[in-house]
Design an enzyme around this catalytic site. Structure first.
Site, mmCIF file in Angstrom:
data_model
loop_
_atom_site.group_PDB
_atom_site.id
_atom_site.type_symbol
_atom_site.label_atom_id
_atom_site.label_comp_id
_atom_site.label_asym_id
_atom_site.label_seq_id
_atom_site.Cartn_x
_atom_site.Cartn_y
_atom_site.Cartn_z
ATOM 1 N N GLU A 542 0.854 -1.190 0.000
ATOM 2 C CA GLU A 542 0.000 0.000 0.000
ATOM 3 C C GLU A 542 0.895 1.247 0.000
ATOM 4 O OE1 GLU A 542 -3.323 -0.571 2.468
ATOM 5 O OE2 GLU A 542 -4.221 1.350 1.965
ATOM 6 N N GLU A 822 -1.877 0.197 13.527
ATOM 7 C CA GLU A 822 -3.098 0.558 12.801
ATOM 8 C C GLU A 822 -4.348 0.258 13.640
ATOM 9 O OE1 GLU A 822 -3.496 -1.662 9.182
ATOM 10 O OE2 GLU A 822 -4.873 -0.189 8.324
#
Ligand code: BGC
Length: 950
Positions: A542, A822
């Site tokens: 990502e 996260e």
């Protein structure tokens, strides 16, 4: 002379030696130095000033300074001196194309209450200031930050020296001013002169190999100065006679290359020699041609062929000049890089290395082709370059379940491993990188998704060989040494920490070691994700410039490091990606442009609330943090188009209830199996819309656009009334019963004064229902402690901050995190992991609580009416059993600092106010602020039990 403590002796001598040199320089007796501050440090010394009174910073500057010493000549009269001279936020920048660059300086004085009353800036093409191109004249002004050049038009490739004289309110003028310069780039204004070349055989879009492009140039005499201005389609590095400048890694960085391709200016003066000179560019796949957004299998997003372009400008000592450029006469040959991809890593066959200080072997080269491309997009690099900033040794060598070695660097980081190895030709080193280990002690790589993060090095068998990858980077703490000739030893491996160059500006600490570790993790989350663009994470497939993440973290980031140029660049990237209707993509640069059709989760490819609002929040934050008004001017059009884009969609122009939104992303009140938090979209969208309209109105006022200011001010008031009507009951209850909803209403001042107390009380109640834990996601988390503290519940803010069980900031710390995760429960209490689909251990968003640590716990913030720290608010808010805290902040005006300590119920507060600023000191329990001019002050006060203040 202060006492020299045994452990500090060596470092202190270094300081004194440095100070002695300084003294010799100004012919003063070294014994007259005195050191004002208590010394508490470890590491290196950095001298940032050299004229009395000077300030010596002590500490490893890459880690943030840990102490400072004020030195002065005790016999001298009060003096005013300048340091910290910057141009466009940078020290002596080269290669700037800004027609009107801006100058800043810092005043230092041993007087208190010092304010600048006038300045005069001189800019000249020679260091003696005999060829002046701008003399501002004596300007009566207290402004010392970002004064715009207003002289003759600047010429390309020219060094300009600048100096400044200032006067202060004590009638003192500054002593000698340190030398400062800036140097222009090509200033080609859309007419990049050089051709783009590519190896003839680099024509397969599926391949990812490195290539060399090379040419020999004759240098006919002594060189006064020489520059290479270079860029690439892909990534590049340049060697001149085999010498490489490692200050420009992963160049030209990542932009939307089709509309903005940045060139770097490299000083090669010392690498050239009279006679033949070999210039070699090494080029690789990078973001241009390589894999991007791995889960969408994107490739060749910008083009399918890598290339290079450069201009070399040489100024000879005999005052003649010469310019050469890439053209069809260059040659190409394959590099040892057989494979290179940002996500996957690199394969390097050292047997194919050639000596780059020698011309390539005849017969071993091929031709180049010219690429047909729009050269008007090439412009000077405006953000900071990427470089190695720290080097870590493995703390331990571990063994996995198969008996293989795992290097533990003790820190989750972004960069690569540099290693040394010795072995037979053809033998291999294979490294695999990951963030954590499994319960069995094996490298865990599932959360990398499609990203491989593998390095394969094939030895040439020629004694000790050294290698690090050059066109890729990895996010890791652990490295599995899967192949290695012989036994891996600690001493052969180093982790090089790679990120954009952003000088450290903030240093926080407090009496609670867990909070200090949290702050450490926040800082490392920043270092790991500020690599040319602000990325979400550095390890999986990502690594994108998610706008929402950047928006929630920017305030924290600005405290830790100087990010002014970094965000100036990224916001320019954003401007090029704004949609015709004003929409803002989810990621900048935008590689998800077709996500609405191709991604199951993303039903819209742009303009999600709280994400797209980065277009407004980021310029505003940079203005507030650095006093940079130009960033508002530059981005005003984008900000306005974004607000208009929402206005057109919003019901009755006021309630935004359409479109795709991430909302309170990954909040814990999401439904089972969902990432979308429970706070409804029309709620979050209307809140962020109101905030953006409000900021726009205030920006318009600052820029002197009264009509717009009134217009958007009125729009903001209409949105607020509609919001209150829709989401509040007449009795003042907020109808959306989530923590985030309450936090946002309070933080963005949408609740009326009379209902604020009820909203806070309800928020506390909801937190109580969760047994004192947060359930907030990306949008609520940054402000939960802020609103509790602001509305009289500092006790609750501290309770949340100091929670140690899941979910909480300190849960991660107690689990051994070295960066921010996260998910609150990336690693669960029972040792199991969150789904590997989305489980980064280096995601800075929740690190946005850093802002609260610096501005509320320690209590140092730019005042509402003092952007750029022209006015500083010191407002320490002790609580939670914490007995001391401090924040040092290098502001645009110099060092501001607060240190507080509690002994029993007595609180001692020391603050330092930089010259040319003023401050308000709000002590807990005292009604009125004390107004302070520059200087260092100590105050004492008695704290009520629990440390809760007004
Ligand atoms: C990213 C986030 C980002 C989000 C958008 C994720 O995959 O890692 O940080 O903001 O998508 O919802």
């Amino acid at each position: 002379m202060p006492p020299i403590l045994p452990d500090e002796k060596r470092e202190l001598l270094v300081i004194l030696k440095t100070a002695t040199e300084i003294l010799e320089h100004i012919k003063t007796d070294p014994n007259d130095i005195y050191i004002k501050d208590e010394i508490e440090f470890a590491g290196k010394v950095q001298v940032t000033g050299w004229i009395f009174p000077c300030r010596l910073y002590v500490g490893d500057h890459t880690m943030g300074f840990v102490a400072h010493l004020n030195c002065r000549d005790t016999r001298s009269k009060p003096m005013l001196n300048l340091n910290g001279l910057t141009c466009e936020h940078r020290v002596n920048p080269i290669g700037i194309d800004e027609p009107s660059p801006r100058f800043s300086w810092i005043l230092n004085s041993d007087e208190t209450n010092v304010l600048q009353t006038a300045y005069r800036v001189l800019v000249s093409t020679d260091a003696d200031f005999s060829k002046t191109v701008w003399d501002s004249g004596r300007i009566k002004s207290n402004r010392s930050v970002l004064i715009a050049y207003d002289g003759e038009p600047l010429c390309p490739s020219t060094r300009y020296y600048w100096t400044v004289e200032v006067e202060d309110n004590h009638g003192i003028t500054n002593g000698a001013c340190p030398e400062a310069f800036f140097e222009t780039g090509l200033m080609a204004d859309g007419n990049w002169p050089a051709l783009f070349i590519s190896p003839k055989n680099e024509n397969d879009p599926t391949r990812s190999e490195g290539w060399y492009l090379s040419k020999t140039y004759e240098i006919r005499g002594a060189v006064a100065s020489a520059r290479i201005y270079a860029t690439a389609l892909g990534l590049y590095s340049v060697t001149v006679n085999g010498i490489i400048d490692e200050n420009y890694l992963l160049a030209p960085g990542w932009t939307n290359y089709n509309s903005r391709l940045l060139y770097q200016t490299i000083d090669i003066t010392d690498s050239l020699q009279i006679g033949s000179n070999i210039i070699t560019a090494h080029i690789g796949t990078g973001w241009y041609k390589g894999d991007l957004a791995g889960w969408m299998s994107k490739r060749c997003v910008y083009g399918n062929r890598i290339g290079f372009s450069m201009v070399m400008h040489v100024a000879y000592e005999d005052e003649t000049e010469e310019t050469v450029m890439t053209d069809e006469t260059w040659e190409s040959f394959p590099s040892p890089v057989l494979y290179t991809e940002i996500y996957n890593g690199e394969t390097y066959d050292a047997r194919r290395e050639t000596d780059l200080s020698m011309p390539p072997k005849s017969g071993g080269t091929g031709p180049v082709v010219l690429l047909d491309m729009d050269r008007s997009t090439v412009c000077a690099q405006d953000g900071p370059p990427i470089a190695v900033h720290e080097v870590l040794e493995p703390v331990e060598l571990l063994t996995d379940s198969q008996g293989r070695t795992i290097l533990d660097f003790g820190q989750n980081l972004t960069g690569w491993v540099r290693f040394q190895v010795e072995g037979p030709a053809g033998s291999e080193v294979m490294l695999k990188h990951g963030e954590i280990l499994t319960a069995e002690g094996d490298l865990y790589t599932e959360n990398l998704r499609a990203a491989k993060q593998e390095i394969l090095y094939i030895l040439k068998g020629d004694g000790i060989e050294e290698y690090h990858p050059c066109f890729t980077f990895q996010g890791f703490r652990y490295v599995l040494v899967e192949k290695y000739p012989g036994t891996p030893k600690k001493k052969d491996f180093r982790a090089e920490v790679v990120h954009s160059k952003m000088p450290p500006t903030g240093d926080f600490s407090c009496s609670n070691p867990l909070i200090n570790q949290l702050n450490h993790n926040i800082h490392w989350g920043m270092k790991g994700n500020f690599l040319d663009i602000p990325t979400d994470c550095p390890q999986r497939d990502e690594r994108l410039g998610w706008t929402g993440d950047a928006q929630v973290f920017i305030g924290t980031a600005c405290n830790l490091r100087n990010t002014a140029s970094f965000f100036t660049k990224w916001l320019r990237d954003m401007r090029t990606e704004q949609k015709p209707d004003g929409g803002i993509p989810h990621v900048i640069p935008d590689v998800l442009f077709d996500a609405a059709e191709t991604d199951d989760l993303l039903e819209g490819a742009h303009s999600a609330t709280g994400w797209a609002d980065a277009a407004v929040i980021c310029p505003w934050t940079i203005y507030r943090q650095y006093g940079d008004e130009r960033i508002l001017e530059e981005n005003y059009g984008m900000m306005k188009r974004w607000v208009e884009c929402i206005r057109r969609q919003a019901r009755d122009e006021v309630i935004w209830d359409t479109g795709f939104h991430f909302g309170d992303w990954v909040a814990l009140d999401a439904k089972e199996g969902s990432y979308f938090g429970a706070t409804p979209n029309d709620y979050t969208a209307t809140v962020f819309y109101a905030n953006s309209a409000d900021i726009l109105s205030r920006t318009a006022a600052l820029l002197g656009n009264e009509d717009d200011s009134e217009h958007y001010g009125a729009l903001y008031r209409r949105i607020r009334s509609a919001f209150l009507e829709k989401f509040y009951t007449p009795s003042g209850r907020l109808a959306v019963r989530t923590q985030t909803a309450h936090v946002l209403a309070l933080h963005f001042n949408l609740v009326t004064k009379e209902h604020a107390q009820r909203t806070v009380d309800d928020l506390v109640k909801i937190i109580g229902e969760e047994n004192g834990h947060l359930t907030t996601g990306f949008l609520g988390t940054p402000y939960i402690c802020t609103v509790l503290a602001r509305y009289g519940r500092l006790d609750e803010a501290y309770k949340l901050l100091l929670q140690e069980d899941y979910p909480s900031w300190l849960y991660q710390v107690k689990q051994g995190a070295t960066t921010i995760w996260e998910h609150w429960d990336g690693l669960k209490p029972d040792g199991s992991l969150w789904s590997p689909d989305m489980n980064s251990f280096n995601h800075y968003a929740y690190g946005s609580v850093g802002y609260w640590l610096y501005t509320t716990m320690a209590g140092l913030e730019a005042a509402e009416n003092g952007p750029g720290y022209k006015i500083i608010d010191f407002r320490p808010r002790p609580g939670g059993g914490i007995t001391s805290a401090s924040m040092r902040r290098e502001t645009p005006y110099g060092l501001a600092e607060i240190i507080w300590k509690l002994v029993g119920d007595e609180m001692t507060v020391i603050v330092e106010v930089p010259c040319n600023t003023s401050a308000r000191l709000f002590l807990p329990g005292q009604r009125d602020a004390e107004i302070l001019g520059s200087g260092r002050y100590e105050r004492k006060t008695i704290i009520r039990t629990g440390g809760i203040s007004v």
